[in-house]
Design an enzyme around this catalytic site. Sequence first.
Site, PDB file in Angstrom:
ATOM      1  N   SER A   1     -14.139 -23.560  27.334  1.00 20.45           N
ATOM      2  CA  SER A   1     -14.511 -24.847  27.747  1.00 20.45           C
ATOM      3  C   SER A   1     -13.699 -25.237  28.049  1.00 20.45           C
ATOM      4  O   SER A   1     -13.180 -26.534  26.560  1.00 20.45           O
ATOM      5  CB  SER A   1     -15.981 -24.250  27.787  1.00 20.45           C
ATOM      6  OG  SER A   1     -16.407 -25.974  28.706  1.00 20.45           O
TER       7      SER A   1
ATOM      8  N   LYS B   1     -18.910 -25.436  21.480  1.00 17.75           N
ATOM      9  CA  LYS B   1     -17.222 -24.671  22.293  1.00 17.75           C
ATOM     10  C   LYS B   1     -16.535 -24.929  21.146  1.00 17.75           C
ATOM     11  O   LYS B   1     -15.710 -23.945  20.948  1.00 17.75           O
ATOM     12  CB  LYS B   1     -17.401 -25.424  23.607  1.00 17.75           C
ATOM     13  CG  LYS B   1     -17.984 -24.106  24.665  1.00 17.75           C
ATOM     14  CD  LYS B   1     -18.426 -23.076  24.601  1.00 17.75           C
ATOM     15  CE  LYS B   1     -19.073 -21.890  25.697  1.00 17.75           C
ATOM     16  NZ  LYS B   1     -18.624 -20.372  25.760  1.00 17.75           N
TER      17      LYS B   1
ATOM     18  N   TYR C   1     -23.283 -29.269  24.462  1.00 14.89           N
ATOM     19  CA  TYR C   1     -22.501 -27.688  25.561  1.00 14.89           C
ATOM     20  C   TYR C   1     -21.229 -27.844  25.051  1.00 14.89           C
ATOM     21  O   TYR C   1     -20.405 -26.886  23.885  1.00 14.89           O
ATOM     22  CB  TYR C   1     -22.938 -27.568  26.947  1.00 14.89           C
ATOM     23  CG  TYR C   1     -21.923 -26.310  27.623  1.00 14.89           C
ATOM     24  CD1 TYR C   1     -22.753 -24.936  26.645  1.00 14.89           C
ATOM     25  CD2 TYR C   1     -21.187 -26.669  28.117  1.00 14.89           C
ATOM     26  CE1 TYR C   1     -21.285 -24.036  27.922  1.00 14.89           C
ATOM     27  CE2 TYR C   1     -20.476 -26.042  28.538  1.00 14.89           C
ATOM     28  CZ  TYR C   1     -20.659 -24.283  28.092  1.00 14.89           C
ATOM     29  OH  TYR C   1     -19.244 -23.849  28.879  1.00 14.89           O
TER      30      TYR C   1
END
Length: 336
Positions: free
Chosen positions: A124, A154, A150
């Site tokens: 991402s 990643k 989040y």
Amino acid sequence: MKILVTGGAGYIGSHILVELYTAGHTAVVVDNLSNSSIEAIKRVEKIVGCKIPFHKLDVRNRAKLYQIFAAEKFDAVIHLAGLKAVGESVAKPLDYYANNIDSTLVLLDAMKHYKVYKLIFSSSATVYGTPEKLPLTEDCQTGVGITNPYGWTKFMIEQILIDVAKANPKMQFTLLRYFNPIGAHPSGTIGEDPNGIPNNLLPYVAQVAVGKLDHVNVFGDDYDTPDGTGVRDYIHVMDLANGHVVALQHMKPGIQIFDLGTGHGVSVLEIIDAFTQASGKKITYKIIERRDGDVAACYASAAKANKQLGWKTARTLEQACQDSWRWQSKNPNGYN
């Protein structure tokens, strides 16, 4: 090639399946259906004209994952499974760290045991944190100024993959840093169908247009952007899906990293206007306070993917909005 697709029943995964089969590959899907639907797989089967093996399974279930690896003899893995909502990750950090990192560790262990060396990882743009420059390129620093759990998952998974590839020269890992996928398959058969209130902008706008939601909340209009609202790089999901198929054709030992985006940014208000044009519906919005974890602007340079993979986006923002509206208007309640 036979590809294991983790999270293959999800929004991005279902579109990748279409592109894989169109390119002559086959796939096996593992998905726990926590934010997806088996109906998506059934509809992909109608599009591609064949049955797709599916296992309802959390990737963290080591014993059952091993059984699937033993039975199927995979050539490669596309790893999409994971929790993915920025705002939710701020509220539920433990869920995100446990799910996203543990599932990757179990998957890598299975790959090692069954000698599967090729992996494409769904990363991402959040790994870049607050952008040091725009457009973002693959050599920009990562892991500094990441604003949400989040994004940290990643980043951490990328580091794990880099270390694993360094330790085993047979490993061929490609990290694809997504920007903001939007749109749907042009048939309107499959598309984005989040559980509950959408976390992403486009499905939220679409549900306002179809009458399911009352208005769009715009999180802040005082950013340092042309109209004050957040700017992102919105890529058509079919272009993103195609990027995975192209990446499969260019696997090589070690780590490869590519940004998958359009190369330019679009603001929240521009998205609302584009969707208004595509749907012919009035879309009401309200400006509210900024959301924790958001940055002002984030968009990619896709020059490396273009040069090394021969990949670039082929679809416009207008097409993405039209395809998204076709999906939403034909399926006002999603897959239900």
